[in-house]
Design an enzyme around this catalytic site. Structure first.
Site, PDB file in Angstrom:
ATOM      1  N   SER A 188       0.816  80.272  40.764  1.00  0.00           N
ATOM      2  CA  SER A 188       0.963  78.795  40.641  1.00  0.00           C
ATOM      3  C   SER A 188      -0.538  78.522  41.364  1.00  0.00           C
ATOM      4  O   SER A 188      -1.627  78.725  40.841  1.00  0.00           O
ATOM      5  CB  SER A 188       1.796  78.225  41.773  1.00  0.00           C
ATOM      6  OG  SER A 188       2.079  76.879  41.382  1.00  0.00           O
ATOM      7  N   ASP A 257      20.112  78.680  21.448  1.00  0.00           N
ATOM      8  CA  ASP A 257      20.091  80.208  22.039  1.00  0.00           C
ATOM      9  C   ASP A 257      20.142  80.992  20.939  1.00  0.00           C
ATOM     10  O   ASP A 257      19.543  82.187  21.159  1.00  0.00           O
ATOM     11  CB  ASP A 257      21.513  80.182  22.753  1.00  0.00           C
ATOM     12  CG  ASP A 257      21.531  81.313  23.656  1.00  0.00           C
ATOM     13  OD1 ASP A 257      20.430  82.081  23.816  1.00  0.00           O
ATOM     14  OD2 ASP A 257      22.682  81.597  24.400  1.00  0.00           O
ATOM     15  N   ASP A 260      16.811  83.662  18.871  1.00  0.00           N
ATOM     16  CA  ASP A 260      16.421  84.804  19.143  1.00  0.00           C
ATOM     17  C   ASP A 260      17.270  86.107  18.803  1.00  0.00           C
ATOM     18  O   ASP A 260      16.865  87.300  18.872  1.00  0.00           O
ATOM     19  CB  ASP A 260      15.603  85.125  20.579  1.00  0.00           C
ATOM     20  CG  ASP A 260      16.879  84.872  21.446  1.00  0.00           C
ATOM     21  OD1 ASP A 260      18.107  84.691  21.068  1.00  0.00           O
ATOM     22  OD2 ASP A 260      16.619  84.404  22.592  1.00  0.00           O
ATOM     23  N   ASP A 264      22.663  84.720  24.890  1.00  0.00           N
ATOM     24  CA  ASP A 264      22.701  85.264  26.242  1.00  0.00           C
ATOM     25  C   ASP A 264      22.197  84.224  27.210  1.00  0.00           C
ATOM     26  O   ASP A 264      21.927  84.592  28.437  1.00  0.00           O
ATOM     27  CB  ASP A 264      21.764  86.553  26.431  1.00  0.00           C
ATOM     28  CG  ASP A 264      20.347  86.415  25.964  1.00  0.00           C
ATOM     29  OD1 ASP A 264      19.992  85.198  25.256  1.00  0.00           O
ATOM     30  OD2 ASP A 264      19.480  87.227  25.784  1.00  0.00           O
ATOM     31  N   ILE A 266      19.378  82.632  27.251  1.00  0.00           N
ATOM     32  CA  ILE A 266      17.956  82.822  27.402  1.00  0.00           C
ATOM     33  C   ILE A 266      17.372  82.728  26.099  1.00  0.00           C
ATOM     34  O   ILE A 266      17.716  83.017  25.110  1.00  0.00           O
ATOM     35  CB  ILE A 266      17.625  84.313  27.984  1.00  0.00           C
ATOM     36  CG1 ILE A 266      18.346  84.439  29.312  1.00  0.00           C
ATOM     37  CG2 ILE A 266      16.086  84.506  28.094  1.00  0.00           C
ATOM     38  CD1 ILE A 266      18.212  85.862  29.880  1.00  0.00           C
ATOM     39  N   ASP A 404       9.645  78.069  33.235  1.00  0.00           N
ATOM     40  CA  ASP A 404       8.760  77.678  34.235  1.00  0.00           C
ATOM     41  C   ASP A 404       8.650  76.217  33.995  1.00  0.00           C
ATOM     42  O   ASP A 404       8.307  75.569  32.959  1.00  0.00           O
ATOM     43  CB  ASP A 404       7.604  77.997  34.222  1.00  0.00           C
ATOM     44  CG  ASP A 404       6.719  77.664  35.580  1.00  0.00           C
ATOM     45  OD1 ASP A 404       6.731  76.719  36.155  1.00  0.00           O
ATOM     46  OD2 ASP A 404       5.651  78.273  35.786  1.00  0.00           O
ATOM     47  N   HIS A 444       9.496  79.200  37.809  1.00  0.00           N
ATOM     48  CA  HIS A 444       8.269  79.184  38.495  1.00  0.00           C
ATOM     49  C   HIS A 444       7.892  80.279  39.575  1.00  0.00           C
ATOM     50  O   HIS A 444       8.446  80.187  40.594  1.00  0.00           O
ATOM     51  CB  HIS A 444       8.029  77.593  38.973  1.00  0.00           C
ATOM     52  CG  HIS A 444       6.457  77.442  39.400  1.00  0.00           C
ATOM     53  ND1 HIS A 444       5.557  77.589  38.435  1.00  0.00           N
ATOM     54  CD2 HIS A 444       6.110  77.077  40.685  1.00  0.00           C
ATOM     55  CE1 HIS A 444       4.210  77.413  39.254  1.00  0.00           C
ATOM     56  NE2 HIS A 444       4.595  77.005  40.369  1.00  0.00           N
TER      57      HIS A 444
END
Length: 537
Positions: A188, A257, A260, A264, A266, A404, A444
């Site tokens: 950051s 979702d 990809d 999951d 993610i 993030d 983040h």
């Protein structure tokens, strides 16, 4: 150099078991650190021997306490930077430094600085590094001191440079041996510091690790000010509460979702997610409490936050928040009742020097132009010419979490690609000195749903158990060390999904850009063997 106080080790002749193998000379050298030490404008405040396992109270820090992970000498220094400013620097010098490579690592800061990241100092010193940290020239996470231009200069660039000089001098003096290699790690604001070093002082560090760097400053502050006005305060028609943001995340996953190849929770490539919050819009007679839907004003808030930000005359300012990121750490609340710490303080104490400035009622796009058109003592760290770093032979490793919410990962893609264009070098040409790793599911600096623990800056404090359960050799820091010292350039960064107690629940090898993570089509998604790196289409 002046010595104001030296804190002696009280148990010099009654050493507990943890210190039984520590030479008395090490302890005496620590207690007498100030003898013969010299560094420009530097005062030794204290030098204390600390035993491994000691819980160190930190009353003047943003951290209540930290546990020592090594036997070490704790040295506290004050470096005067002007007649009205100073930087407090700490050096944690472990006993096993010489047989661990004789390395130094400077730890960057977060937010407005003012806080040494002591968890990172404990982690790094536990790995055998001489670990250095500093407070950026003011105390605490607020920006009130920036009304003094000298304190602002310290935050922007000067504190890192003087702390680097003091840290190197302290290390060389204490061990009476020149350090072998020096490293800088930061996330950051610390990532901004890292890039600034790579751009303006490429010879200072052999290896630089920039995580989620706040490169485009003050664009970040402008974007957060615009978010603050878009979301409003709690109770306003445009405001979403925590449960509603979690519903937005659930809707995002429902829509994206599977892109990809695996369900999951993610998003491996959030940029592929074309999220439509309109599908959450309440119909006639429907409400959030009864139907879990959003009003038109709330849907428009979501759309504003997910869209790129433009200013007067179509001026591009900053990328929007990435889909799937908002609930990653609960940080979406910063855009509600707690918003303004960053942009509000910047406007009050740097831009206008007016503590009464009200962001919600006074900020507008003309103010945004004022913020963007001023150099602010060189606060930007987005210079795209890294020829100095290339010529030095030193290395820059950058990574950014794809979940993030505070600094959109698109900013790091943009920076990497700007370096490529400016230096007319494709990724293969940058690889010898600059590599970038997008980390799926990482929030983040730390946090997130998946394998986002990569052993980098500002991660240990969230998962203290990971420092023991995750092999240090697989960390981003040690990957940088291997690149610098053994010419083993990293092709992937190993990420771990870590439980509350530090236990490993899954692994993933995150690919070097421009390759992308791709599910092989079968296998447990928490198993790194279920993924591969492929070229972007």
């Amino acid at each position: 150099m002046k010595v104001s106080s030296i804190v002696a080790f009280s148990g010099l002749f009654l050493l507990p078991p943890a210190a039984a193998l520590v030479p008395l000379k090490f302890i005496n050298d620590c207690v007498n650190f100030a003898t013969g030490f010299a560094n420009e404008n530097t005062e030794v405040l204290s030098s204390t021997y600390v035993l491994k396992g000691t819980v160190i109270p930190l009353p003047d820090s943003c951290t209540l306490a930290v546990t020592a992970r090594a036997n070490f000498c704790r040295v506290k220094l004050k470096v005067t930077t002007s007649s009205s400013s100073q930087v407090i620097t700490e050096a944690w010098l472990p006993t096993d430094w010489k047989n661990k490579g004789k390395r130094m690592v400077m730890n960057g800061n977060s937010g407005w600085g003012g806080c040494i990241l002591f968890e990172d100092l404990a982690w790094a010193s536990g790995l055998g590094f001489a670990a250095i940290g500093h407070d950026t020239g003011h105390v605490g996470p607020v920006a009130t001191g920036f009304s003094n231009p000298e304190v602002w200069k310290d935050w922007v660039y000067r504190s890192v440079l003087v702390a680097t000089k003091a840290g190197k001098a302290a290390t060389n003096h204490f061990y009476n041996t020149p350090l072998n290699k020096s490293y800088f790690i930061g996330c950051s604001t610390g990532g901004r510091q890292a890039l600034k070093l790579a751009q303006d002082s490429p010879d200072e560090y052999d290896g630089i690790l920039a995580a989620a760097p706040a490169a485009y400053w003050p664009n970040i502050e402008v974007s957060e000010a615009i978010y603050a006005q878009a979301v409003g305060t709690e109770g306003s028609p445009t405001y979403l509460n925590q449960a509603q943001w979690e519903a937005v995340d659930a809707a995002t996953m429902a829509q994206c979702d599977g892109i990809d190849g695996v369900l999951d929770g993610i998003l491996e490539n959030p940029a592929q997610c074309d999220f439509h919050p309109e599908l959450m819009l309440c119909g006639p007679g429907q409400t959030w409490l009864l139907n879990g839907c959003l009003t038109l004003a709330q849907v428009q808030t979501v759309k504003k936050l997910y869209a790129p930000i433009y200013g007067n005359h179509g001026r591009y300012i900053y990328p929007g928040i990435v889909p799937g990121a908002i609930p990653s750490q609960g940080m979406f609340l910063k855009y509600g009742p707690f918003v303004g710490g960053g942009p509000k303080d910047f406007l009050r104490y740097v831009v206008f020097n007016d503590p009464s400035y009200d962001l919600v009622s006074q900020f507008n796009l003309d103010t945004a132009d004022l913020m963007l058109d001023n150099d602010w003592s060189g606060a930007h760290s987005n210079k795209s010419d890294l020829s100095g770093l290339q010529a030095s032979g030193n290395k820059l490793l950058m990574y950014h979490g794809l979940a993030d919410v505070a600094i959109p990962p698109e900013a790091s893609y943009r920076y990497y690609n700007s370096v490529s264009l400016n230096m007319t070098l494709p990724p293969s040409g940058l690889d010898s000195f600059f590599r970038f790793f997008p980390i799926s599911s990482l929030g983040h600096c730390a946090g997130g749903k998946g394998a986002g623990y990569v052993g980098g800056p500002s991660q240990v404090q969230l998962y203290p158990g990971a420092a023991d359960s995750v092999p240090a050799g697989n960390s981003a820091l040690m990957s940088l060390v291997k690149w610098v010292e053994q010419n083993e350039a990293p092709e992937t960064l190993r990420g771990y999904k870590v439980g509350l107690l530090g236990e490993t629940l899954g692994q993933k090898d995150h690919c070097k850009y421009p390759l992308k993570m791709t599910y092989k089509g079968s296998g447990n998604p928490n198993n790194r063997g279920s993924w591969k790196c492929v070229k972007i289409d």
